[in-house]
Scaffold this active site. Structure first.
Site, PDB file in Angstrom:
ATOM      1  N   CYS A  32      -3.148  -5.992  -0.414  1.00 30.94           N
ATOM      2  CA  CYS A  32      -3.918  -6.325  -1.618  1.00 30.94           C
ATOM      3  C   CYS A  32      -5.415  -6.177  -1.365  1.00 30.94           C
ATOM      4  CB  CYS A  32      -3.684  -7.764  -2.055  1.00 30.94           C
ATOM      5  SG  CYS A  32      -2.031  -8.392  -1.819  1.00 30.94           S
ATOM      6  N   ASP A  33      -5.876  -6.636  -0.218  1.00 32.26           N
ATOM      7  CA  ASP A  33      -7.324  -6.797  -0.018  1.00 32.26           C
ATOM      8  C   ASP A  33      -7.946  -5.854   1.011  1.00 32.26           C
ATOM      9  OD1 ASP A  33      -7.240  -8.921  -1.807  1.00 32.26           O
ATOM     10  OD2 ASP A  33      -6.868 -10.397  -0.247  1.00 32.26           O
ATOM     11  N   CYS A  73      -3.015 -11.046   2.570  1.00 31.77           N
ATOM     12  CA  CYS A  73      -2.364  -9.822   2.100  1.00 31.77           C
ATOM     13  C   CYS A  73      -3.260  -8.614   2.333  1.00 31.77           C
ATOM     14  CB  CYS A  73      -2.012  -9.948   0.614  1.00 31.77           C
ATOM     15  SG  CYS A  73      -1.185  -8.486  -0.034  1.00 31.77           S
TER      16      CYS A  73
END
Ligand code: NDP
Length: 316
Positions: A141-142, A138
């Site tokens: 997200c990261d 992701c």
């Protein structure tokens, strides 16, 4: 074990806990059946995420597992009960529904399915070792983590998600490689064109991931061409964007799903094809898949369930 519930929530991610917070505050005494995701831990995909920096309210970020613990505590504070087991099937042919779990059956007036999805990963040498040490599924997200700043990064996949992730990563990485196994993108034309025309992105057509290497963190990815050729890329980040699989198998034949298994909901609601059964989070959302959107859908499902129960009572 409780064998009856007005609101039974299946799942243990942000959608499930948010639904439980709302339902318990409405005095509906929800029962959460917190299952184990593929891999054996509960809490959903956030359990395999390190730092969550985009969930509102946490100025300095919060770890995925810590966020789940906080949401669970908040739900329990208002009387949510939790049963730790997997749901194997829901018999929707009668009311109350019969929710079959590995610890016995529960009769439920309403059910909120919030079982999430799992991001597909490739298992080639090194990917398990460097998971969360440079490998993620992701980018949203990261991608902003310091680990990936001003570094060369690699995205695997040729769909809309892969394109979106590659474009997103150009904000942080010095260069973004994208490898797809065919000579054409599966993504929509507009997304593919954006990727192809981006000065920071290099596209590797007809290449698949062969293995990865690193030291403490990932440093190299090796690609194998369909023609037998090889490429060695010095990358600090590798992002899988090869699709997701919703955790909806246990509802097969019971409820309307799309061709990939995502639960279908009615317009901007959490209502599924079965009256009294609601869906929230990634199991019904292939587009946004964020902790905060899942939480929002959990809230919607609890409000929909509350309204449904109130209407049932009035009808009697
Ligand atoms: P898709 O299934 O559309 O694409 C998956 C990609 O991964 C494909 O390029 C596929 O290759 C590749 N892939 C699958 N398995 C492997 C493998 N084992 N090795 C290498 N590559 C592999 O998934 P997405 O997550 O991209 O999209 C899901 C849905 O969500 C789509 O309907 C999409 O349009 C939608 N979406 C829309 C967005 C938007 O509109 N902004 C954003 C994100 C998603 P191949 O093509 O060869 O099969």
């Amino acid at each position: 074990m409780k064998d009856k519930a007005d609101v039974l929530i299946v799942g243990s991610g942000p959608a499930a806990w948010t639904a439980a917070i709302y339902a318990s505050r409405a005095n509906l005494n929800p029962l959460v059946v917190a299952g184990f995701m593929k891999g054996g831990v509960r809490g959903g995909q956030l359990m395999t995420t390190t730092e969550v920096e985009n969930y509102p309210g946490f100025v300095d970020g919060v770890s995925g597992p810590e966020l789940m613990e906080i949401l669970e505590k908040q739900a329990r504070r208002f009387g949510t009960e939790v049963l730790e087991t997997d749901v194997t099937r829901i018999d929707t042919s009668k009311r109350p529904f019969v929710v079959e779990t590995k610890k016995g059956n529960v009769a439920a007036e309403t059910v909120i399915v919030a079982t999430g999805a799992y991001a597909k990963r490739l298992e080639v040498p090194g990917t398990e070792e460097y998971w969360n040490k440079g490998i993620s599924a992701c980018a949203v997200c990261d991608g902003a983590l310091p680990l990936f700043r001003d570094k060369d990064l690699l995205v695997i996949g040729g769909g809309d998600t892969a394109c979106e992730e590659a474009l997103y990563l150009t904000k942080f990485g010095s260069k973004v490689h994208i490898a797809l196994r065919r000579d054409v993108f599966r993504a929509s034309k507009i997304m593919a064109e954006r990727v192809m025309n981006h000065e920071k992105i290099e596209v590797h057509y007809n290449y698949q991931l062969e293995k990865v290497e690193g030291e403490q963190f990932l440093t190299k990815a090796f690609l194998k061409g369909n023609d037998g050729s090889s490429k060695e890329l010095e990358v600090s980040g590798l992002f899988f964007a090869i699709g997701h699989t919703p955790n909806s198998d246990f509802l097969e034949g019971e409820i309307a799903r799309d061709e990939s298994g995502y639960l279908l909901v009615e317009g901007y609601t959490s209502k599924t094809s079965i009256e009294g059964l609601f869906a929230a989070g990634d199991v019904a959302d292939k587009r946004y898949r964020q902790a905060i959107t899942s939480a929002g859908m959990g809230c919607m499902a609890a409000l929909d369930a509350e309204k449904f129960l109130a209407e049932q009572t009035q009808e009697v």
